[in-house]
Design an enzyme around this catalytic site. Structure first.
Site, short mmCIF file in Angstrom:
data_model
loop_
_atom_site.label_atom_id
_atom_site.label_comp_id
_atom_site.label_asym_id
_atom_site.label_seq_id
_atom_site.Cartn_x
_atom_site.Cartn_y
_atom_site.Cartn_z
N SER A 565 0.83 -1.20 0.00
CA SER A 565 0.00 0.00 0.00
C SER A 565 0.87 1.26 0.00
O SER A 565 1.74 1.42 -0.85
CB SER A 565 -0.94 -0.05 1.20
OG SER A 565 -1.93 0.94 1.11
N ASP A 651 -9.66 -3.02 -6.28
CA ASP A 651 -9.07 -2.11 -5.28
C ASP A 651 -9.65 -0.71 -5.43
O ASP A 651 -9.46 -0.05 -6.45
CB ASP A 651 -7.56 -2.08 -5.46
CG ASP A 651 -6.83 -1.51 -4.25
OD1 ASP A 651 -7.44 -0.70 -3.54
OD2 ASP A 651 -5.68 -1.89 -4.03
N HIS A 696 -8.21 -4.38 -1.45
CA HIS A 696 -6.92 -3.78 -1.09
C HIS A 696 -6.23 -4.52 0.05
O HIS A 696 -6.65 -4.43 1.20
CB HIS A 696 -7.15 -2.31 -0.72
CG HIS A 696 -5.86 -1.58 -0.47
ND1 HIS A 696 -5.08 -1.09 -1.48
CD2 HIS A 696 -5.22 -1.27 0.67
CE1 HIS A 696 -4.02 -0.50 -0.97
NE2 HIS A 696 -4.09 -0.59 0.33
#
Length: 707
Positions: A565, A651, A696
């Site tokens: 991330s 995502d 995600h």
């Protein structure tokens, strides 16, 4: 989830459960005290503050001009072609690793089966009744009984939610109702299922798009609805004879996110409206749940606060006052304004408050300083403060969900990336720490833990936690895996993971770099690494890797870097500035196109994320600064390390288009360098695996094993 909701909405009669599921291989999502899932992964972007987990917010809508629509359609067409091309490339490349994949997968499953029982089951205790979740089922047992004799109250599979996991459980005060949040791995959305408990448990109601919820009374439930990663509305619904639902609170500011919690003594529900830097709390009196919420303290820019309650006093965890770190204060319920806040306890310098639990006569703080964990136990009667040391190997707390308010014991688990969770309890009556031997836990004796301090460019000392096999010789020849995050004030995830232990057993060295921008040394540590200070995190990372090599932990040609991330910002930036320090990079859903993303206010992250990265649209200096470190913007023709990226089609937090562009540009730069360089014998692998399932950094155990 959609099919299941449609099914229940079409049925006028109440569905009776037929709970006959058998227990399969254990799959666990440990529920933390805020109700959000404490998973064995690096957390996604968003604000994380003690007791709370916030998602990101949406910005304004996309302008609907025809010219812009045509460009969007063209862009989508190009992205589809890129996506198809990458999928074909991945199918070709992944086939080469089948034998290695098979060996690693078998080893991971063996370790998982060996250690999975160590963590026990997260429990919710109600007197003699103990509720716990395992493998998509909710069980009820009696305190002291064997878990194998527990009754099944709920099963995701039997209700048609087989692709979902249980994210949060709340039991009504009289234990007649149970509310459960179910989340699919393919979506950020969650569904709340309310069960009426009894000899035959039945589904009372299914509520879609719910983020947080709490019982105000035996039959009154408050919940927040979620839309496009944003929660701004709070609803109240009743389950008595007069069933009704009504809106009780709406947040007007798009930068703020709303969630609901309950004080440990169940006296108040708290409606918490938070941005990344400011918060405001409203109280719902559980004795009078139909009255309007009352304000504790109007939002003040830069002041964050959270509320607990004891004996008609509010205990306030807040950043108010100097220094701007968390401190515990209190004020009467009747006069809760900031002018009446009195200091109870202030944290020591460079200390991270991981969590706080309030009991009838005690308050216990879970703290971290330079990687070491410890407890502070505050007596709310005698006002004494006791410091409790914890084992030096411990790197992470895992707390029990909703411990009883009047209990004399606080239960928690300690873990590290290479140590399975061990159960501990602190007794307030005996003032001592108890290590619980519920089951014989295999002891990891061959792993050594070292804590180092690297001197960054501005002389700041940056903590590093290192793990390696004690029997390893010639460490400079061993492979090294470096971990980094450095954003949102979030700590690196240091919970137990089977693959980390596997690497240790195979001779790897693991290093965790606690760089600025993360939260390991408190709020100031985060502030020193966000907005116009982002480059400090990059300097910290470089200093950490250089120190590791200097001390004989591996060398550049055997060093890999892992990030997920927002950690992809620092990892990607290091690849541009100092590619010679590392040989390979593994990125999961990386944020690598910072400038373009922050320029698009229609994306759900952008407006709220300006407090972390700055606003390049309004500030030219900010634009230039982001451009100076943005991984995508600074790719150049040079020798890069090999890169493996995992991305997710669904995502919502990190746009897939940015990752696709990044990979294309990085490949071109690497090929161009190889074609012009005198050494034409090596081109780095730039591999992109796009997952059709999962969202995600959020996938099932099976998917994560495959990855």
């Amino acid at each position: 989830l959609i099919c299941s909701m449609r099914y229940y909405s079409k049925q006028n009669r109440v569905q009776t459960l037929c709970l006959h599921s058998k227990i399969k291989q254990k799959k666990r999502h440990i529920l933390d005290c805020s109700g959000s899932t404490r998973t064995h992964r690096t957390l996604p972007p968003g604000s994380i503050l003690p007791w709370r987990f916030f998602s990101c917010k949406e910005g304004t809508k996309i302008p609907s001009e025809k010219k812009e629509n045509r460009s969007i359609i063209t862009s989508e067409f190009l992205n589809k072609n890129l996506l198809k091309s990458e999928q074909e490339r991945w199918n070709d490349i992944s086939a080469r690793y089948k034998a290695m994949t098979k060996r690693i997968k078998e080893k991971l499953e063996e370790l998982h089966n060996k250690y999975t029982f160590c963590s026990g089951n997260p429990k919710i205790r109600f007197g003699e009744n103990v509720y716990f979740e395992e493998n998509g089922c909710v069980f009820l047992s009696k305190a002291g009984d064997d878990e194998e004799d527990a009754d099944i109250l709920f099963s995701t599979e039997d209700l048609g939610f087989s692709d979902a996991f249980i994210q949060r459980i709340r039991i009504s005060p009289d234990q007649r109702y149970m509310a459960i949040n179910l989340k699919s791995g393919n979506s950020e959305k969650a569904t709340c299922v309310v069960m009426k408990l009894g000899d035959f448990s039945v589904v009372e109601r299914v509520i879609p798009n719910v983020f947080s919820f709490e019982w105000a009374t035996n039959d009154v439930l408050y919940y927040t609805s979620q839309k496009n990663l944003k929660c701004q509305n709070v609803f109240m619904t009743t389950f008595s004879n007069q069933k009704h639902t009504k809106l009780v609170y709406t947040e007007q500011d798009a930068r703020f996110f709303v969630d609901i919690c309950c004080t440990k003594d169940r006296r108040f529900l708290t409606i918490n409206s938070n941005s990344k830097t400011t918060s405001e709390v409203w109280l719902v009196d559980c004795r009078h749940p139909f009255k309007l919420p009352t304000l504790v303290q109007a939002r003040t820019k830069g002041v964050i606060y959270h509320i607990e309650h004891r004996n008609d006093e509010l205990y306030i965890l807040t950043t108010y006052g100097e220094p701007a770190e968390y401190k515990l204060m209190k004020a009467p319920v009747a006069s809760s304004g900031m002018e009446n806040w009195q200091l109870v306890y202030a944290l020591e310098d460079k200390t991270k408050l991981v969590d706080l639990e309030m009991f009838s006569d005690h308050c216990i703080m879970f703290l971290k300083n330079a990687g070491h964990l410890y407890l502070k136990v505050l007596s709310l009667v005698s006002h004494s403060v006791r410091s409790v040391k914890l084992p030096t190997w411990a790197c992470e707390f895992e707390l029990e969900s909703h411990p009883e308010h009047t209990t004399s014991t606080c239960y928690f688990q300690l873990t590290s990336p290479v140590h399975p969770p061990k159960c501990f309890a602190y007794s307030f009556e005996e003032n001592n720490l108890i290590e619980q031997a519920v089951q014989e836990v295999p002891i990891i004796t061959n792993c050594h833990t070292t804590r180092l301090l690297a001197k960054s460019k501005d002389e700041t000392l940056v903590p590093i936690t290192v793990f390696h096999n004690m029997n390893s010789k010639e460490l400079h020849r061993k492979p090294l895996l470096v971990h980094v995050y450095g954003a949102y004030g979030i700590d690196l995830n240091m919970s137990f993971r089977e693959e980390k232990l596997m690497l240790i057993e195979e001779g790897w060295i693991l290093a965790y770099c606690h760089v600025r921008g993360g939260g390991e040394l408190g709020l100031r540590w985060h502030k020193d690494g966000c907005q116009h200070n982002k480059l400090k995190g990059l300097h910290d990372l470089k200093a950490c890797i250089m120190l590791l090599h200097k001390l004989g932990f591996s060398q550049p040609k055997h060093t890999a870097l892992a990030a997920a991330s927002a950690g992809g910002v620092l990892a990607g930036a290091l690849c541009n500035t100092d590619p010679e320090l590392i040989r390979a990079v593994v990125l999961q859903a990386p944020f690598v196109d910072v400038l373009n993303t922050m320029m698009k206010i229609h994306l759900p992250l952008t407006i709220e994320e300006q407090e972390e990265w700055g606003n390049p649209l309004a500030d030219e200096k900010c634009m230039k600064y982001i451009k100076s470190y943005c991984p995508y913007q600074n790719i150049k023709t040079q020798c890069y390390p090999s890169v493996f990226i995992t991305a997710y089609e669904n995502d919502q937090r990190v746009p897939l288009t940015g990752i696709l562009r990044y990979v294309q540009k990085l490949r071109k730069a690497a090929v161009d360098h190889a074609s012009t360089s005198k050494k034409r014998n090596w081109i780095p692998n730039i591999i992109l695996d796009i997952q059709a399932t999962g969202s995600h950094c959020d996938s099932s155990w099976e998917d994560s094993v495959n990855e």
